[in-house]
Design a protein around this motif. Structure first.
Motif, PDB file in Angstrom:
ATOM      1  N   VAL A  15       0.846  -1.195   0.000  1.00 17.57           N
ATOM      2  CA  VAL A  15       0.000   0.000   0.000  1.00 17.57           C
ATOM      3  C   VAL A  15       0.881   1.243   0.000  1.00 17.57           C
ATOM      4  N   ARG A  16       0.287   2.325  -0.475  1.00 14.89           N
ATOM      5  CA  ARG A  16       0.916   3.640  -0.390  1.00 14.89           C
ATOM      6  C   ARG A  16      -0.088   4.560   0.281  1.00 14.89           C
ATOM      7  N   ILE A  17       0.391   5.353   1.212  1.00 21.64           N
ATOM      8  CA  ILE A  17      -0.514   6.262   1.919  1.00 21.64           C
ATOM      9  C   ILE A  17      -0.169   7.698   1.548  1.00 21.64           C
ATOM     10  N   VAL A  18      -1.209   8.430   1.188  1.00 22.82           N
ATOM     11  CA  VAL A  18      -1.035   9.821   0.780  1.00 22.82           C
ATOM     12  C   VAL A  18      -1.774  10.721   1.763  1.00 22.82           C
ATOM     13  N   MET A  19      -1.039  11.687   2.309  1.00 27.42           N
ATOM     14  CA  MET A  19      -1.648  12.668   3.206  1.00 27.42           C
ATOM     15  C   MET A  19      -1.706  14.010   2.473  1.00 27.42           C
ATOM     16  N   GLU A  20      -2.910  14.505   2.272  1.00 30.51           N
ATOM     17  CA  GLU A  20      -3.094  15.767   1.562  1.00 30.51           C
ATOM     18  C   GLU A  20      -2.528  16.910   2.397  1.00 30.51           C
ATOM     19  N   ARG A  21      -1.587  17.675   1.804  1.00 33.83           N
ATOM     20  CA  ARG A  21      -0.827  18.667   2.545  1.00 33.83           C
ATOM     21  C   ARG A  21      -1.659  19.847   3.041  1.00 33.83           C
ATOM     22  N   GLU A  22      -2.752  20.162   2.399  1.00 35.57           N
ATOM     23  CA  GLU A  22      -3.550  21.326   2.780  1.00 35.57           C
ATOM     24  C   GLU A  22      -4.659  20.973   3.776  1.00 35.57           C
ATOM     25  N   THR A  23      -5.316  19.836   3.548  1.00 38.98           N
ATOM     26  CA  THR A  23      -6.482  19.490   4.372  1.00 38.98           C
ATOM     27  C   THR A  23      -6.203  18.422   5.411  1.00 38.98           C
ATOM     28  N   ASP A  27      -6.395  15.261   4.686  1.00 42.71           N
ATOM     29  CA  ASP A  27      -7.118  14.052   4.272  1.00 42.71           C
ATOM     30  C   ASP A  27      -6.129  12.945   3.913  1.00 42.71           C
ATOM     31  N   ILE A  28      -6.536  11.691   4.265  1.00 44.10           N
ATOM     32  CA  ILE A  28      -5.635  10.555   4.079  1.00 44.10           C
ATOM     33  C   ILE A  28      -6.288   9.513   3.181  1.00 44.10           C
ATOM     34  N   GLN A  29      -5.494   9.009   2.265  1.00 43.61           N
ATOM     35  CA  GLN A  29      -5.933   7.909   1.388  1.00 43.61           C
ATOM     36  C   GLN A  29      -4.972   6.740   1.520  1.00 43.61           C
ATOM     37  N   VAL A  30      -5.554   5.526   1.635  1.00 46.44           N
ATOM     38  CA  VAL A  30      -4.755   4.315   1.600  1.00 46.44           C
ATOM     39  C   VAL A  30      -4.933   3.710   0.217  1.00 46.44           C
ATOM     40  N   LEU A  31      -3.841   3.604  -0.531  1.00 48.56           N
ATOM     41  CA  LEU A  31      -3.912   3.124  -1.917  1.00 48.56           C
ATOM     42  C   LEU A  31      -3.230   1.768  -2.029  1.00 48.56           C
ATOM     43  N   GLU A  32      -4.015   0.768  -2.406  1.00 47.13           N
ATOM     44  CA  GLU A  32      -3.471  -0.565  -2.653  1.00 47.13           C
ATOM     45  C   GLU A  32      -2.672  -0.523  -3.946  1.00 47.13           C
ATOM     46  N   GLN A  33      -1.499  -1.156  -3.956  1.00 47.71           N
ATOM     47  CA  GLN A  33      -0.633  -1.156  -5.131  1.00 47.71           C
ATOM     48  C   GLN A  33      -0.426  -2.578  -5.652  1.00 47.71           C
ATOM     49  N   LYS A  34      -0.662  -2.744  -6.951  1.00 48.93           N
ATOM     50  CA  LYS A  34      -0.421  -4.042  -7.595  1.00 48.93           C
ATOM     51  C   LYS A  34       0.304  -3.821  -8.914  1.00 48.93           C
ATOM     52  N   GLU A  35       1.248  -4.733  -9.192  1.00 49.34           N
ATOM     53  CA  GLU A  35       2.011  -4.641 -10.432  1.00 49.34           C
ATOM     54  C   GLU A  35       1.285  -5.373 -11.545  1.00 49.34           C
ATOM     55  N   VAL A  36       1.266  -4.781 -12.699  1.00 48.15           N
ATOM     56  CA  VAL A  36       0.626  -5.391 -13.873  1.00 48.15           C
ATOM     57  C   VAL A  36       1.563  -6.460 -14.429  1.00 48.15           C
ATOM     58  N   VAL A  37       1.054  -7.714 -14.498  1.00 45.80           N
ATOM     59  CA  VAL A  37       1.851  -8.836 -15.005  1.00 45.80           C
ATOM     60  C   VAL A  37       1.042  -9.622 -16.023  1.00 45.80           C
ATOM     61  N   GLU A  38       1.778 -10.461 -16.776  1.00 48.04           N
ATOM     62  CA  GLU A  38       1.103 -11.300 -17.774  1.00 48.04           C
ATOM     63  C   GLU A  38       0.346 -12.421 -17.074  1.00 48.04           C
ATOM     64  N   VAL A  97      -0.781  -0.460 -10.545  1.00 49.19           N
ATOM     65  CA  VAL A  97      -2.194  -0.075 -10.449  1.00 49.19           C
ATOM     66  C   VAL A  97      -2.497   0.264  -8.994  1.00 49.19           C
ATOM     67  N   GLU A  98      -3.094   1.432  -8.772  1.00 52.13           N
ATOM     68  CA  GLU A  98      -3.450   1.848  -7.414  1.00 52.13           C
ATOM     69  C   GLU A  98      -4.962   1.909  -7.274  1.00 52.13           C
ATOM     70  N   HIS A  99      -5.403   1.382  -6.125  1.00 51.34           N
ATOM     71  CA  HIS A  99      -6.837   1.342  -5.852  1.00 51.34           C
ATOM     72  C   HIS A  99      -7.057   1.725  -4.396  1.00 51.34           C
ATOM     73  N   GLU A 100      -7.951   2.684  -4.138  1.00 52.74           N
ATOM     74  CA  GLU A 100      -8.152   3.153  -2.775  1.00 52.74           C
ATOM     75  C   GLU A 100      -8.850   2.097  -1.923  1.00 52.74           C
ATOM     76  N   VAL A 101      -8.270   1.850  -0.741  1.00 51.45           N
ATOM     77  CA  VAL A 101      -8.825   0.859   0.192  1.00 51.45           C
ATOM     78  C   VAL A 101      -8.875   1.457   1.602  1.00 51.45           C
ATOM     79  N   THR A 102      -9.057   2.772   1.701  1.00 50.02           N
ATOM     80  CA  THR A 102      -9.044   3.433   3.001  1.00 50.02           C
ATOM     81  C   THR A 102     -10.179   2.919   3.890  1.00 50.02           C
ATOM     82  N   PRO A 103      -9.871   2.322   5.052  1.00 51.14           N
ATOM     83  CA  PRO A 103     -10.931   1.846   5.960  1.00 51.14           C
ATOM     84  C   PRO A 103     -11.727   3.024   6.533  1.00 51.14           C
TER      85      PRO A 103
END
Length: 371
Positions: A45-53, A55-66, A93-99
């Protein structure tokens, strides 16, 4: 995360000089561990904290494979293209999974990170302050003794005088002010470690710099110091201006300057001698208060042979060889001392000018284990 928290981070940057971007990155890194720990997740996962507000997002990360071999870390190229048509093999590929209840955990984690960084910043400030005092004299208040170590309060940190750096003549009474030489400053997991010394030769040099304006101003220079702490020291000084007497400057009116330093060192005797670039003159001066009759030197072996009057032999050698030993340390020359009568006796002509190079000395700093 509320806007007040963001405001607090910005205030920390202004007041304590802690880069807010460094704080944001540290919080994001800590939140990844908190997410995996609290939600039993092994996925990337990658977590992004919005610098102004905040707000926090938890982003699931997966690599594209054959071909998918690990569903937690990989996604097929076919499934990825359904999310976005331009995904290629190797893309992430990132997909939000914030609980839903992640905000409370995030706030607690962020607070812990900020507190930790504040403590680290404070320790760094204290470290920087004292590391610049290394090889200098500092004044503190004796707090206590722990396992023979003397603990000294310097104001922002407690310093240590270990047994090897203590003078036998010091009493180290609690609450007493003391001057000491800063030997070492290093970082630890807690507050900086500051080691002080009362025996270091540098203490003598720094005390003279504090007490003698001519040294502080650079007119008089301390060229060399030798010391047997608590007993006796020798200091060689040089004047950059011919009209200034370096020895007189250090002694002071009626001996006031040197006596102040002697008092600070509990009566330690201090010989102040004039430096010379001529080794013979320097060696002669270093044996002060002895009157030296003759000095022969062997520059290749850094060896000097000194002849002194019979009645001054014991003075030249000093108690248990101390005077000669300190002179050898001060000049960095190995010194042999002969009395006038012995020099005559060992010369073929009865003249001290003809004393042989292998003449047996009555004292030799070469043989002294402490030299």
């Amino acid at each position: 995360m509320n806007p007040e928290f963001i405001g607090a981070i910005e205030e920390l940057e202004r007041e304590r000089g802690i880069d807010k971007e460094v704080l944001f990155q540290a919080i994001e890194a800590a939140l990844i561990s908190a997410y995996k720990r609290n939600f039993d997740s092994a996925q990337n996962v990658r977590i992004v904290m919005e610098r102004e507000t905040g707000d926090i997002q938890v982003l699931e990360q997966k690599e594209v494979v054959e071909e998918v071999k690990n569903e937690q870390e990989e996604i097929s190229h076919e499934d990825a293209k359904q999310i976005r048509s331009d995904y290629e093999i190797g893309d992430i590929v990132e997909h939000e999974v914030t609980p839903k209840n992640f905000g409370r955990i995030a706030a607690q984690t962020a607070k812990q990170v900020v507190i930790q960084r504040i403590r680290e910043a404070e320790r760094e400030i204290v470290f920087e302050e004292y590391v610049h005092r290394q090889d200098d004299v500092i004044t503190g208040i004796i707090q206590r003794t722990e396992q023979n170590n003397v603990i000294v309060d310097l104001g922002k940190v407690e310093a240590v005088i270990p047994p090897t750096e203590q003078m036998e003549s010091d009493k180290y009474d609690q609450g007493e002010r003391i001057k000491a030489y800063v030997v070492e400053v290093k970082k630890t997991t807690k507050e900086p470690y500051v080691m002080l010394s009362r025996t270091h030769p540098g203490l003598i040099k720094r005390l003279f710099e504090l007490e003698v304006p001519e040294i502080f101003q650079g007119v008089v220079e301390v060229k060399s110091v030798s010391r047997e702490a608590g007993q006796r020291s020798k200091i060689a000084v040089h004047s950059r201006q011919d009209e200034v007497d370096p020895v007189g400057s250090c002694v002071g009116p009626k001996g006031s300057r040197v006596q102040t330093i002697v008092k600070e060192l509990n009566g330690e005797k201090i010989d102040i001698v004039k430096w010379s670039d001529d080794p013979k003159e320097l060696i002669s001066n270093s044996l002060s208060p002895t009157k030296v009759m003759k000095v022969d030197i062997d520059e290749k072996n850094n060896y000097a042979r000194v002849v002194v009057p019979d009645d001054q032999l014991s003075l030249a050698i000093g108690k248990e060889g101390q005077n000669a030993r300190l002179a050898a340390k001060l000049t960095n020359w190995k010194i042999d001392i002969l009395s006038e009568s012995k020099a005559y006796e060992q010369s073929e002509t009865g003249n001290i000018e003809d004393v042989p190079n292998d003449a047996s000395p009555e004292y030799s700093s070469i043989e002294d284990p402490d030299s």
